[in-house]
Structures are given as structure tokens and as C-alpha cells.
Design an enzyme around this catalytic site. Structure first.
Site, short mmCIF file in Angstrom:
data_model
loop_
_atom_site.label_atom_id
_atom_site.label_comp_id
_atom_site.label_asym_id
_atom_site.label_seq_id
_atom_site.Cartn_x
_atom_site.Cartn_y
_atom_site.Cartn_z
N SER A 151 0.85 -1.19 0.00
CA SER A 151 0.00 0.00 0.00
C SER A 151 0.88 1.24 0.00
CB SER A 151 -0.88 0.01 1.26
OG SER A 151 -1.53 1.26 1.38
N TYR A 173 -0.32 -0.55 10.68
CA TYR A 173 -0.72 -0.97 9.33
C TYR A 173 0.27 -0.41 8.31
CZ TYR A 173 -3.33 -1.26 4.95
OH TYR A 173 -3.70 -1.52 3.65
N1 LIG Z 1 -8.95 -0.75 -0.17
C1 LIG Z 1 -7.91 0.06 -0.09
O1 LIG Z 1 -8.07 1.31 -0.08
C2 LIG Z 1 -6.52 -0.51 -0.03
C3 LIG Z 1 -5.45 0.37 -0.29
C4 LIG Z 1 -4.15 -0.12 -0.27
C5 LIG Z 1 -3.94 -1.47 0.00
N2 LIG Z 1 -4.99 -2.30 0.26
C6 LIG Z 1 -4.70 -3.70 0.54
O2 LIG Z 1 -5.38 -4.52 -0.38
C7 LIG Z 1 -5.55 -5.82 0.14
C8 LIG Z 1 -6.98 -6.27 -0.09
O3 LIG Z 1 -7.86 -5.44 0.66
P1 LIG Z 1 -9.27 -4.96 0.09
O4 LIG Z 1 -9.22 -3.49 0.00
O5 LIG Z 1 -9.63 -5.74 -1.11
O6 LIG Z 1 -10.18 -5.31 1.35
P2 LIG Z 1 -11.45 -6.27 1.52
O7 LIG Z 1 -12.46 -6.00 0.47
O8 LIG Z 1 -11.86 -6.11 2.93
O9 LIG Z 1 -10.85 -7.73 1.28
C9 LIG Z 1 -9.96 -8.32 2.18
C10 LIG Z 1 -9.86 -9.82 1.90
O10 LIG Z 1 -8.89 -10.39 2.79
C11 LIG Z 1 -9.47 -11.55 3.40
N3 LIG Z 1 -8.83 -11.72 4.71
C12 LIG Z 1 -8.72 -10.81 5.71
N4 LIG Z 1 -8.08 -11.33 6.76
C13 LIG Z 1 -7.76 -12.60 6.43
C14 LIG Z 1 -7.09 -13.66 7.11
N5 LIG Z 1 -6.64 -13.51 8.37
N6 LIG Z 1 -6.93 -14.84 6.48
C15 LIG Z 1 -7.41 -15.01 5.21
N7 LIG Z 1 -8.05 -14.05 4.52
C16 LIG Z 1 -8.23 -12.86 5.13
C17 LIG Z 1 -10.97 -11.28 3.45
O11 LIG Z 1 -11.73 -12.46 3.37
P3 LIG Z 1 -12.40 -13.27 4.62
O12 LIG Z 1 -13.06 -12.27 5.51
O13 LIG Z 1 -13.33 -14.24 3.96
O14 LIG Z 1 -11.25 -13.97 5.26
C18 LIG Z 1 -11.17 -10.55 2.12
O15 LIG Z 1 -11.33 -11.48 1.08
C19 LIG Z 1 -5.17 -5.73 1.62
O16 LIG Z 1 -3.87 -6.26 1.80
C20 LIG Z 1 -5.15 -4.23 1.90
O17 LIG Z 1 -4.27 -3.91 2.93
C21 LIG Z 1 -6.27 -1.85 0.24
#
Ligand SMILES: NC(=O)c1ccc[n+]([C@@H]2O[C@H](COP(=O)([O-])OP(=O)(O)OC[C@H]3O[C@@H](n4cnc5c(N)ncnc54)[C@H](OP(=O)(O)O)[C@@H]3O)[C@@H](O)[C@H]2O)c1
Length: 282
Positions: free
Chosen positions: A138, A148
Site C-alpha cells: 500500500s 498498518y
Molecule cells: N482498499 C484500499 O483502499 C486498499 C489500499 C491499499 C492497499 N490495500 C490492501 O489490499 C488488500 C486487499 O484489501 P481490500 O481493499 O480488497 O479489502 P477487503 O475488500 O476487505 O478484502 C480483504 C480480503 O482479505 C481476506 N482476509 C482478511 N483477513 C484474512 C485472514 N486472516 N486470512 C485469510 N483471509 C483474510 C478477506 O476475506 P475473509 O473475511 O473471507 O477472510 C477478504 O477477502 C489488503 O492487503 C489491503 O491492505 C487496500
């Protein structure tokens, strides 16, 4: 046919990775905690794209469950060609407001899982002299926004060093550094993002498309959109005190709290020793 293993594939970026990879003919191994949701996603993708989709329900913060995923990555027959370390989540509240167990679990998911799975995948891929690892980091990693941000900084540096170590092996490592993306991320963490201007948001399909293009080219860093590439350059050249002032909301909020104000007043009255040298503040 190539196969990709995507962690965190029930929503947001991970779900989008799954769909786009299936759309380009990849078989999939989908990993997340929610078994029912994983099953539903797998069924829909199989129906539309006619690819093979395995599901592996696992909480990546749990060492034995993480190990099952690592073992899957080393399968010499049903090979995984692309690992996408995407699973992750945020926590609401400042460092001191959140229990240390919750911090540990989050760090295990954001860092330890990436370390263990990259190790398993890279060793296996190097033997075949083919493969790619895409770690979702990120742009927060360039800021000072709590554990984070620190963990994402680790993911970026780790991936850059892995990419260097893998040079000439036929295996690549890429770190994806998105800005704000519309996913379930902020809602799951009960984070208020209402005040953010529309221009700050990116859409998951665009971010994933750019990340897969960069991975295919073997680029080490993938920063989708000109606006966020500019922001990343700014964060690299800006003085750290400015970055700290701009990106430490929890620190700022605590500075507003009466407790801290009171202890600061005391400290300024005494002004003899650093706070940690005093024996009794009572
Ligand atoms: N959205 C943003 O603005 C943003 C910006 C920069 C980086 N990111 C990064 O992008 C990545 C994906 O996030 P997202 O934005 O797509 O969020 P999201 O929609 O909340 O998706 C997160 C995913 O991670 C899974 N997950 C969470 N904890 C887990 C665990 N302990 N074991 C296995 N699976 C787990 C969740 O599934 P379950 O609940 O089914 O386990 C879900 O499928 C993350 O690494 C986040 O830090 C996001």
C-alpha cells in the site's frame, strides 16, 4: 494452463484478481476465511469462465492454517504459477486503543503470511525457473499511519529485496502499492472515509488490471494511476517531519486528548528530565 493462488479472494481486490485471472484462462486456488463465501465465488467463476477453481478456507494469521496454504504452493504436480498475497485488513483506533492481541493477529496476516507464502512459492518456482509473486502492499507504507503503514512498508521493502534475489531465476516479485480503492476494506474496519474527495478513490478493476500488467512485465513496483505515482514521489522527497504531520491522525487525535495535554503541561513545567526518566507522575 497456468494456475494462480489468490489470498483474500472473497471481496475487494482479491475477488477482482480472481475474476480477471480466470478471464485470461487461469485455474485458481482461492484462499480466505469465509468458507461459504469462497464456495459461492468459486461456483460463479467456474460457471462463467469454465476454469478449475479450488477453495482453501484458511485464517492466515493462524500458523497451522497458514502452513496448509504453504504446502499447497509447493505441490509439484498441481503447480501454482502466480501467487497473489492480497489478504489484509485495517484496525480502527490508535496503537494504544487496540489490544495487543489484535495487533499481533493483524501483523501475522499482513507480514508473516506474506513471508511464509512467498518463501514456499519462490523456492518451488525457482526449481522450475518460472513463476511470479505479487504482494499487495500500500502507499500507506510511505506514511506514518500506525502499525498498518509500518507493515505495508515491510511488504514493499521485502518484495523489492526478493525481486533482487530472484533476478536471473525466471521468477519475479512485484509489490502493488494502491492508494484508496473502493472495496470492503474501510467498512470492515469501521473507518470513516466520508470526508475523502471522490478524486482520491480508485476502482478495483483498474487497480488489478494495472497490477497484472506490471507483474507480467516483471516490474518490481506497481503504483496504479498518475495521481498516486505523483503522491508516491512526493512522499519520497518530502521531509519526514512533514510526512509525520500529514499522516499521523491518531497521534494528532491523542494530542488533543485531555490526558496528553495534562501530561504535556506537567512536563513543560518540570522540563528537567525526559518523561521516561521520572519516577512518579502521580
Ligand atoms: N482498499 C484500499 O483502499 C486498499 C489500499 C491499499 C492497499 N490495500 C490492501 O489490499 C488488500 C486487499 O484489501 P481490500 O481493499 O480488497 O479489502 P477487503 O475488500 O476487505 O478484502 C480483504 C480480503 O482479505 C481476506 N482476509 C482478511 N483477513 C484474512 C485472514 N486472516 N486470512 C485469510 N483471509 C483474510 C478477506 O476475506 P475473509 O473475511 O473471507 O477472510 C477478504 O477477502 C489488503 O492487503 C489491503 O491492505 C487496500
Amino acid at each position: 494452463m497456468a494456475r494462480a493462488l489468490v489470498t483474500g479472494s472473497t471481496s475487494g481486490l482479491g475477488l477482482e484478481f480472481a475474476w480477471q485471472l480466470a478471464g485470461t484462462g487461469h485455474d485458481l486456488v482461492l484462499v480466505s476465511r469465509d468458507q461459504d463465501r469462497l464456495g459461492a465465488v468459486a461456483e460463479q467463476i467456474r460457471d462463467v469462465h469454465k476454469v478449475t477453481v479450488e477453495v482453501l478456507a484458511a485464517d492466515l494469521s493462524d500458523r497451522p492454517q497458514l502452513e496448509r496454504v504453504a504446502i499447497r504452493l509447493t505441490d509439484p504436480v498441481e503447480r501454482v504459477d502466480l501467487l497473489v498475497n492480497n489478504a489484509g485488513y485495517g484496525l480502527r483506533g490508535g496503537f494504544l486503543e487496540v489490544g495487543v492481541d489484535d495487533h499481533e493477529k493483524q501483523m501475522d496476516t499482513l507480514m508473516k503470511a506474506v513471508l511464509v507464502l512467498s518463501h514456499a512459492a519462490a523456492r518451488t518456482m525457482v526449481q522450475r525457473r518460472k513463476g511470479a509473486i505479487l504482494n499487495v502492499s500500500s502507499l500507506a507504507g510511505y506514511t506514518t499511519a500506525g502499525p498498518y503503514a509500518a507493515s505495508k512498508s515491510w511488504v514493499t521493502v521485502f518484495t523489492e529485496s526478493l525481486a533482487m534475489e530472484l533476478k536471473g531465476t525466471g521468477v519475479t516479485a512485484t509489490a502493488l502499492l494502491p492508494g484508496f480503492v473502493q472495496t470492503e476494506f474501510h467498512e470492515r474496519a469501521s473507518m470513516s472515509v466520508d470526508g475523502l474527495p471522490r478524486i482520491t478513490w480508485l476502482k478495483a478493476p483498474y487497480v488489478v488490471e494495472q497490477a497484472l500488467k506490471d507483474t507480467a512485465k516483471g516490474n518490481v513496483l506497481s503504483i496504479p494511476s498518475v495521481k498516486y505515482r505523483t503522491a508516491s514521489e512526493f512522499s519520497r522527497i518530502a521531509p519526514r517531519p512533514l510526512i509525520r504531520a500529514l499522516t499521523s491522525p491518531d497521534w494528532y487525535r491523542r494530542m488533543q486528548s485531555r490526558t496528553v495535554k495534562r501530561s504535556l503541561r506537567k512536563a513543560s513545567r518540570r522540563n528537567l528530565h525526559a518523561p521516561w526518566q521520572r519516577e512518579d507522575e502521580a
